[in-house]
Design an enzyme around this catalytic site. Structure first.
Site, PDB file in Angstrom:
ATOM      1  N   ILE A 153       0.817  -1.270   0.139  1.00 41.15           N
ATOM      2  CA  ILE A 153      -0.006  -0.076   0.100  1.00 41.15           C
ATOM      3  C   ILE A 153       0.981   1.243   0.043  1.00 41.15           C
ATOM      4  O   ILE A 153       0.525   2.408  -0.785  1.00 41.15           O
ATOM      5  CB  ILE A 153      -0.951  -0.070   1.197  1.00 41.15           C
ATOM      6  CG1 ILE A 153      -1.797  -1.140   1.130  1.00 41.15           C
ATOM      7  CG2 ILE A 153      -1.753   1.377   1.220  1.00 41.15           C
ATOM      8  CD1 ILE A 153      -2.743  -1.509   2.199  1.00 41.15           C
ATOM      9  N   ARG A 230      -4.014   1.811  10.659  1.00 40.25           N
ATOM     10  CA  ARG A 230      -4.991   1.257  11.756  1.00 40.25           C
ATOM     11  C   ARG A 230      -4.744   2.637  12.639  1.00 40.25           C
ATOM     12  O   ARG A 230      -3.688   3.306  12.989  1.00 40.25           O
ATOM     13  CB  ARG A 230      -4.558   0.033  12.505  1.00 40.25           C
ATOM     14  CG  ARG A 230      -4.770  -1.194  11.830  1.00 40.25           C
ATOM     15  CD  ARG A 230      -6.315  -1.621  12.111  1.00 40.25           C
ATOM     16  NE  ARG A 230      -6.648  -2.811  11.516  1.00 40.25           N
ATOM     17  CZ  ARG A 230      -7.137  -3.123  10.373  1.00 40.25           C
ATOM     18  NH1 ARG A 230      -7.253  -2.019   9.370  1.00 40.25           N
ATOM     19  NH2 ARG A 230      -7.325  -4.266  10.004  1.00 40.25           N
ATOM     20  N   GLU A 259     -12.964   2.051  16.647  1.00 42.22           N
ATOM     21  CA  GLU A 259     -13.916   2.112  15.399  1.00 42.22           C
ATOM     22  C   GLU A 259     -15.295   1.451  15.749  1.00 42.22           C
ATOM     23  O   GLU A 259     -15.329   0.221  16.224  1.00 42.22           O
ATOM     24  CB  GLU A 259     -13.605   1.896  14.166  1.00 42.22           C
ATOM     25  CG  GLU A 259     -12.231   2.661  13.650  1.00 42.22           C
ATOM     26  CD  GLU A 259     -11.683   1.944  12.320  1.00 42.22           C
ATOM     27  OE1 GLU A 259     -12.086   1.146  11.765  1.00 42.22           O
ATOM     28  OE2 GLU A 259     -10.738   2.764  12.049  1.00 42.22           O
ATOM     29  N   HIS A 277     -13.160   4.572   7.858  1.00 43.68           N
ATOM     30  CA  HIS A 277     -12.540   3.408   7.322  1.00 43.68           C
ATOM     31  C   HIS A 277     -12.982   2.806   5.969  1.00 43.68           C
ATOM     32  O   HIS A 277     -13.618   1.737   5.720  1.00 43.68           O
ATOM     33  CB  HIS A 277     -12.802   2.235   8.304  1.00 43.68           C
ATOM     34  CG  HIS A 277     -11.548   1.153   8.417  1.00 43.68           C
ATOM     35  ND1 HIS A 277     -10.975   0.474   9.441  1.00 43.68           N
ATOM     36  CD2 HIS A 277     -11.092   0.370   7.168  1.00 43.68           C
ATOM     37  CE1 HIS A 277     -10.245  -0.531   9.147  1.00 43.68           C
ATOM     38  NE2 HIS A 277     -10.019  -0.222   7.663  1.00 43.68           N
TER      39      HIS A 277
HETATM   40  C1  8YV Z   1     -11.749  -3.581   5.686  1.00 39.13           C
HETATM   41  C2  8YV Z   1      -9.117  -3.571   6.653  1.00 39.13           C
HETATM   42  O1  8YV Z   1     -12.228  -2.399   5.808  1.00 39.13           O
HETATM   43  O2  8YV Z   1      -7.951  -4.956   5.102  1.00 39.13           O
HETATM   44  C3  8YV Z   1      -8.122  -4.616   6.322  1.00 39.13           C
HETATM   45  O3  8YV Z   1      -7.379  -4.909   7.273  1.00 39.13           O
HETATM   46  O4  8YV Z   1      -9.560  -3.068   7.609  1.00 39.13           O
HETATM   47  C4  8YV Z   1     -10.098  -3.254   5.302  1.00 39.13           C
HETATM   48  O5  8YV Z   1      -9.975  -3.338   4.219  1.00 39.13           O
HETATM   49  C5  8YV Z   1     -12.256  -4.291   6.548  1.00 39.13           C
HETATM   50  O6  8YV Z   1     -11.257  -5.626   6.566  1.00 39.13           O
HETATM   51  C6  8YV Z   1     -13.508  -4.744   5.963  1.00 39.13           C
HETATM   52  O7  8YV Z   1     -14.025  -5.177   7.265  1.00 39.13           O
END
Ligand code: 8YV
Length: 311
Positions: A153, A230, A259, A277
Site C-alpha cells: 500500500i 490502523r 471504530e 474506514h
Molecule cells: C476492511 C481492513 O475495511 O484490510 C483490512 O485490514 O481493515 C479493511 O480492508 C475490513 O477488513 C472490512 O471489514
C-alpha cells in the site's frame, strides 16, 4: 448437512449468497441469531470476519472445532496469530486486491486536506460564496511525502504521489535494497523531512503508537498526517493535542482507535478530514475480497490449504 460457518460482520450480498448456498451461515451481528449460534458452537469450523473486527481469543476458545479464520481484509492485528497456530487454526487474508483502493483513499484525503475540498463544499452549500473569499489551499506539487511503512500500500501511494510531482521518502523496519526512494533511519527523522507523513505501516505490538508526540513535533506546524493503516499506530491523545495546539498543520484520517465509536475530540479538531474506514470500501474491491474469502473457506472444507493463508 451444510457445514457451520460463523460470520462476524456483513459481507456484500453477492458474497453472502455464495456462502449461504454451501454453508449454514450464523450471523454474529444479528441479534436474532444468538440462540442458534449458542447451539452451534461445537460445530462451527470456519469464521469469516473483517480486518477491523478479527476474532478474540475468548471466541476462539468457545469454538473447539474451529479450523480456519478467513479475514475479509489484510490486517491481522485483531487475531492472535500465535494462539490460532497453537490450536492448529489457519488464518487467511485478502492480499493484493485492496492495495490500489486503499492508496487512492490516502491520496483523496491528502487532496481534500491540502486543497480544502470539504470546506469548499460547505462554503458553497451554505451560501457563503457571495459574501466572502475562500482561503487558499496548498499545492501538492513539490511537497515532500514521507511514507511510514513501505509495503504494497505504501508503494502504491508513493507511485501515485510521484505523478503529482511530489518527492518520496520512507521509513521501513527493514530498509529496502531495491527501492530508489530515499530512506530515513527513524520515523521522527522521516517526519522532520516530510510535508505529508502517510502512515501505511501494519499494526503490530511493535508499531502501536509509533506516531507519537515526538514524531508529530518533528512533522511540524506546516506538516500534515495521513493515516490509512490502523488507528492504534498513532497515539491519538498526542495527535488531538498536536492538532488543537497547532503543533502539526492538519490530518486526514480513515482509521481510528475503537471504530466506529471514535474519540469525540476528532469532530472538533481543526484542519482534519475524517472518513469512516473507507479504504477498501468500493464495490469492485469488496467483491474481489469476498471472492478470496470464499476461495479460502471452500479450500479449507475441501481439505486443501487455503490459497492466502498467513500463519
Ligand atoms: C476492511 C481492513 O475495511 O484490510 C483490512 O485490514 O481493515 C479493511 O480492508 C475490513 O477488513 C472490512 O471489514
Amino acid at each position: 448437512m451444510k457445514p457451520d460457518v460463523l460470520l462476524v460482520e456483513p459481507l456484500m450480498p453477492e458474497i453472502e449468497d455464495v456462502l449461504d448456498a454451501n454453508y449454514r451461515l450464523h450471523r454474529l451481528y444479528r441479534a436474532s441469531d444468538a440462540v442458534e449460534i449458542e447451539a452451534a458452537l461445537s460445530h462451527i469450523k470456519a469464521v469469516v470476519t473483517g480486518g477491523g473486527s478479527g476474532l478474540s481469543n475468548d471466541w476462539i476458545s468457545k469454538l473447539p472445532a474451529l479450523g480456519v479464520i478467513a479475514i475479509n481484509g489484510v490486517g491481522t492485528d485483531k487475531v492472535d496469530l500465535k494462539f490460532a497456530r497453537s490450536r492448529n487454526i489457519g488464518v487467511t487474508t485478502t492480499p493484493g486486491v485492496l492495495t490500489d483502493d486503499v492508496a487512492d483513499i490516502g491520496i483523496g484525503l491528502m487532496l481534500a486536506l491540502l486543497r480544502r475540498v470539504p470546506e469548499g463544499d460547505q462554503f458553497v452549500r451554505l451560501g457563503r460564496w457571495p459574501q466572502s473569499g475562500f482561503p487558499l489551499g496548498r499545492s501538492l506539487k513539490g511537497k515532500r511525502i514521507g511514507i511510514l511503512g513501505l509495503g504494497q500500500i505504501g508503494k502504491a501511494f508513493g507511485r501515485r504521489a510521484e505523478a503529482f510531482g511530489m518527492t518520496i521518502s520512507y521509513w521501513n523496519r527493514s530498509p529496502l535494497t531495491d527501492c530508489i526512494w530515499n530512506s530515513f533511519p527513524s520515523p521522527a527523522a522521516l517526519a522532520a523531512n516530510s510535508d505529508v507523513l502517510v502512515v501505511c505501516i501494519a499494526a503490530t505490538s511493535s508499531t502501536q503508537d509509533i506516531v507519537d508526540a515526538t514524531v508529530l513535533r518533528a512533522l511540524g506546524k506546516d506538516g500534515v498526517l495521513i493515516n490509512i493503516s490502523r488507528g492504534n499506530v498513532v497515539d491519538e491523545t498526542a495527535l488531538l493535542d498536536a492538532l488543537n495546539d497547532g503543533v502539526i498543520g492538519g490530518a486526514g484520517l480513515d482509521v481510528f482507535v475503537n471504530e466506529p465509536n471514535i474519540r469525540s475530540g476528532f469532530s472538533k479538531a481543526p484542519n482534519t478530514v475524517l472518513t469512516p474506514h473507507q479504504g477498501s470500501a468500493t464495490y469492485e474491491t469488496r467483491l474481489a475480497m469476498g471472492k478470496l474469502v470464499v476461495a479460502n473457506v471452500d479450500a479449507y472444507f475441501a481439505g486443501a490449504t487455503p490459497p492466502t493463508t498467513v500463519n
